[in-house]
Design a protein around this motif. Structure first.
Motif, PDB file in Angstrom:
ATOM      1  N   ASN A 113      37.002  26.520 -18.076  1.00 24.26           N
ATOM      2  CA  ASN A 113      35.724  27.243 -18.063  1.00 24.26           C
ATOM      3  C   ASN A 113      34.581  26.303 -17.653  1.00 24.26           C
ATOM      4  O   ASN A 113      34.794  25.100 -17.480  1.00 24.26           O
ATOM      5  N   THR A 114      33.389  26.853 -17.557  1.00 20.86           N
ATOM      6  CA  THR A 114      32.209  26.061 -17.175  1.00 20.86           C
ATOM      7  C   THR A 114      31.937  24.952 -18.177  1.00 20.86           C
ATOM      8  O   THR A 114      31.544  23.837 -17.803  1.00 20.86           O
ATOM      9  N   THR A 115      32.124  25.257 -19.450  1.00 21.42           N
ATOM     10  CA  THR A 115      31.853  24.265 -20.485  1.00 21.42           C
ATOM     11  C   THR A 115      32.702  23.021 -20.258  1.00 21.42           C
ATOM     12  O   THR A 115      32.200  21.894 -20.262  1.00 21.42           O
ATOM     13  N   TYR A 142      22.439  26.371 -20.879  1.00 16.85           N
ATOM     14  CA  TYR A 142      23.432  26.843 -21.853  1.00 16.85           C
ATOM     15  C   TYR A 142      23.608  25.836 -23.000  1.00 16.85           C
ATOM     16  O   TYR A 142      23.666  24.622 -22.779  1.00 16.85           O
ATOM     17  N   MET A 173      26.101  22.753 -23.114  1.00 19.97           N
ATOM     18  CA  MET A 173      25.767  21.583 -22.284  1.00 19.97           C
ATOM     19  C   MET A 173      24.641  20.779 -22.939  1.00 19.97           C
ATOM     20  O   MET A 173      24.654  19.545 -22.907  1.00 19.97           O
ATOM     21  N   MET A 223      21.920  30.385 -12.187  1.00 15.31           N
ATOM     22  CA  MET A 223      21.388  31.651 -12.697  1.00 15.31           C
ATOM     23  C   MET A 223      21.262  31.472 -14.207  1.00 15.31           C
ATOM     24  O   MET A 223      22.266  31.238 -14.883  1.00 15.31           O
ATOM     25  N   ASN A 273      21.325  31.866 -17.922  1.00 13.12           N
ATOM     26  CA  ASN A 273      22.215  32.784 -18.644  1.00 13.12           C
ATOM     27  C   ASN A 273      21.464  33.829 -19.466  1.00 13.12           C
ATOM     28  O   ASN A 273      21.881  34.974 -19.562  1.00 13.12           O
ATOM     29  N   ASP A 331      24.961  24.415 -13.111  1.00 17.86           N
ATOM     30  CA  ASP A 331      25.707  25.354 -13.944  1.00 17.86           C
ATOM     31  C   ASP A 331      25.708  26.700 -13.236  1.00 17.86           C
ATOM     32  O   ASP A 331      24.719  27.434 -13.253  1.00 17.86           O
ATOM     33  N   ALA A 370      27.832  29.216 -13.864  1.00 13.30           N
ATOM     34  CA  ALA A 370      28.693  30.140 -14.621  1.00 13.30           C
ATOM     35  C   ALA A 370      28.489  31.586 -14.178  1.00 13.30           C
ATOM     36  O   ALA A 370      29.443  32.349 -14.039  1.00 13.30           O
ATOM     37  N   HIS A 371      27.217  31.950 -13.953  1.00 16.97           N
ATOM     38  CA  HIS A 371      26.929  33.356 -13.633  1.00 16.97           C
ATOM     39  C   HIS A 371      26.731  33.629 -12.154  1.00 16.97           C
ATOM     40  O   HIS A 371      26.579  34.789 -11.761  1.00 16.97           O
ATOM     41  N   SER A 393      32.584  29.714 -14.316  1.00 14.26           N
ATOM     42  CA  SER A 393      33.674  30.344 -15.076  1.00 14.26           C
ATOM     43  C   SER A 393      34.215  31.502 -14.252  1.00 14.26           C
ATOM     44  O   SER A 393      33.449  32.367 -13.832  1.00 14.26           O
ATOM     45  N   HIS A 430      36.284  33.795 -15.303  1.00 14.42           N
ATOM     46  CA  HIS A 430      36.427  35.043 -16.081  1.00 14.42           C
ATOM     47  C   HIS A 430      35.111  35.807 -16.147  1.00 14.42           C
ATOM     48  O   HIS A 430      35.048  36.852 -16.778  1.00 14.42           O
ATOM     49  N   LYS A 431      34.090  35.261 -15.544  1.00 10.96           N
ATOM     50  CA  LYS A 431      32.853  36.034 -15.470  1.00 10.96           C
ATOM     51  C   LYS A 431      32.914  36.895 -14.196  1.00 10.96           C
ATOM     52  O   LYS A 431      33.655  37.843 -14.150  1.00 10.96           O
TER      53      LYS A 431
HETATM   54  C1  PLP Z   1      24.873  29.586 -17.759  1.00  9.11           C
HETATM   55  C2  PLP Z   1      26.137  29.463 -18.553  1.00  9.11           C
HETATM   56  N1  PLP Z   1      26.750  28.289 -18.602  1.00  9.11           N
HETATM   57  C3  PLP Z   1      27.893  28.103 -19.268  1.00  9.11           C
HETATM   58  C4  PLP Z   1      28.475  29.137 -19.950  1.00  9.11           C
HETATM   59  C5  PLP Z   1      29.741  28.869 -20.702  1.00  9.11           C
HETATM   60  O1  PLP Z   1      30.780  29.547 -20.117  1.00  9.11           O
HETATM   61  P1  PLP Z   1      32.253  29.312 -20.710  1.00  9.11           P
HETATM   62  O2  PLP Z   1      32.224  29.732 -22.140  1.00  9.11           O
HETATM   63  O3  PLP Z   1      33.111  30.182 -19.858  1.00  9.11           O
HETATM   64  O4  PLP Z   1      32.526  27.876 -20.579  1.00  9.11           O
HETATM   65  C6  PLP Z   1      27.883  30.390 -19.951  1.00  9.11           C
HETATM   66  C7  PLP Z   1      28.485  31.501 -20.698  1.00  9.11           C
HETATM   67  O5  PLP Z   1      27.955  32.576 -20.818  1.00  9.11           O
HETATM   68  C8  PLP Z   1      26.684  30.557 -19.239  1.00  9.11           C
HETATM   69  O6  PLP Z   1      26.069  31.735 -19.202  1.00  9.11           O
END
Ligand code: PLP
Length: 421
Positions: free
Chosen positions: A124-126, A151, A154, A204, A206, A231, A233-234, A254, A256-257
């Motif tokens: 995932n992004t994290t 997020y 991070m 973007m 979150n 980041d 993720a979105h 990520s 899965h988004k």
């Molecule tokens: C901007 C952003 N970064 C990171 C994440 C973390 O994503 P993940 O839990 O898939 O690592 C999210 C999750 O909503 C997010 O919105």
């Protein structure tokens, strides 16, 4: 590639067929002459796509930001992969596991706009960004810039490297309604000093869905010798871009988004020349400092998730990135334009096409976001998520491709009713 040719190729190679997508492939092929913006408004057309989702009847789901659950064709492929891996057991893991993962990397690199040698699949992004934040060769006194709207995971990792290595974290705050790109670029620029090593920036945000001008931030930062980690993720498979065009040093998302890959897959892009400058999170037997695989040790993990990535990409390409983006933006602007005149309803997201897409955030004057979310669910059967920090006080609203304008009309009516009370 021409759309018609692409769909023909999909059908010929049999990718669309096992996904059960002939009808949708033909529907998109028939719409080729329509611009993405025109097709975005054709509700009957998108209704066909909605049929591919099994939706809970209990509520209208306007919280697709956490997880874009799978349409049935991708879910069916995922189940097939689980069965196959379970059937083959260790034989699968010891033979084709890595070749198949690399095929997914190659497919991802082609839509991400980077070389497969600069991309790895993570959980995932994290995990992706924390690999970079924890893996940079920090010296005490180095500085990092980030925003309070970034997020939390991070920001927590930056707090940890601050305690561990003496890194100084500089926090900025991104306005909900910037005047222009330069205002945002200057926020980051004004925080740079001779000690700044890296900027973390959300493609973007979150909690609001605001899109930031990454290319301009990167160009500015590189003039000062500062690296940029993005980041995304979105942003990935939501809005169109190529990582190479952004010219950032690191990019994470990520899957899965917005790509609708099963839970537990992400990407990490590391610019070729930066690979050697990062310590891996988990040590690997690959010791060549320039090989990105060095950063990709996972231990045993759910390989069937990785196997579903090419299916999700085929689905995304069948819809068409431009058509997907246009429909998602249309849905956001459809409802935000209907409430923007109400003085008691506060939009926390700039709604113009260059600054947002599907996601936006709305509050009601004098009402706590948690109360708004609760009342939307209990009284109006609409599921959202409350946000109440970093200058953002409202509910995040995230439609998806299956969302209808009738559902958004119900949401608008609910907001107006709650704002009146
Ligand atoms: C901007 C952003 N970064 C990171 C994440 C973390 O994503 P993940 O839990 O898939 O690592 C999210 C999750 O909503 C997010 O919105």
């Amino acid at each position: 590639m021409e759309k018609r040719q692409f769909i023909k190729d999909l059908l010929l190679t049999g990718i669309a067929l096992p996904l059960g997508l002939e009808s949708i492939a033909n529907a998109f092929a028939n719409q080729e002459k329509n611009s993405p913006e025109a097709l975005a408004q054709d509700n009957a057309f998108w209704e066909e796509l909605r049929q591919q989702y099994i939706l809970k009847p209990d509520y209208i789901n306007l919280e697709n930001g956490y997880y874009n659950f799978l349409p049935q064709p991708i879910l069916n492929k995922y189940i097939e992969h689980i069965k196959e891996v379970n059937y083959q057991g260790s034989y699968y893991m010891r033979t084709v596991q890595w070749d198949n993962k690399q095929k997914s990397v190659i497919a991802l690199a082609s839509i991400a706009g980077c070389s497969p040698d600069e991309l790895i699949i993570t959980r995932n992004t994290t995990e992706s960004l924390d690999t970079i934040i924890s893996g940079i060769h920090w010296q005490a006194g180095d500085e990092a810039i980030m925003a309070e709207q970034d997020y939390g995971a991070m920001l927590d990792m930056f707090k940890q490297v601050s305690e561990r290595h003496g890194v100084v974290n500089k926090m900025i705050s991104v306005p909900n309604h910037p005047k222009n790109d330069q205002e945002i670029v200057d926020l980051y620029k004004n925080a740079i000093t001779a000690k700044t090593k890296v900027i973390l920036v959300s493609h973007m945000i979150n909690i609001t869905g605001q899109i930031l001008p990454i290319k301009k931030i990167t160009a500015m930062a590189h003039q000062y010798g500062v690296q940029v980690m993005v980041d995304g993720a979105h942003a990935f498979a939501h809005i169109q871009f190529k990582i190479a065009d952004l010219d950032c040093d690191y990019y994470a998302a990520s899957l899965h988004k917005w790509l609708s890959v099963p839970l537990g897959a992400g990407i990490l892009y590391v610019k070729k020349e930066q690979i050697k400058n990062v310590w891996p999170l988990l040590a690997d037997s690959e010791k060549d400092p320039n090989k990105i695989r060095r950063l990709n040790h996972t231990g045993t993990h759910p390989v069937h998730t990785d196997l579903t990535i090419p299916d999700a990409i085929a689905y995304y390409q069948l819809i068409g990135p431009a058509k997907k983006e246009a429909r998602l933006r249309y849905l956001q602007q459809y409802w935000t334009s209907k409430v923007s005149g109400n003085p008691k309803i506060i939009l926390n997201t700039p709604t113009s096409a260059d600054r947002s897409c599907a996601i936006s955030n709305v509050g009601i004057q004098g009402m706590k976001p948690s109360v708004l979310a609760e009342r939307l669910l209990k009284e109006h059967k609409i599921f959202t998520v409350a946000i109440d920090y970093a200058n953002v006080h409202g509910c995040r609203i995230t439609p998806n491709l299956y969302t209808t304008t009738q559902e958004l009309d119900q949401f608008v009516q609910a907001l107006n009713t709650l704002a009146e009370a």
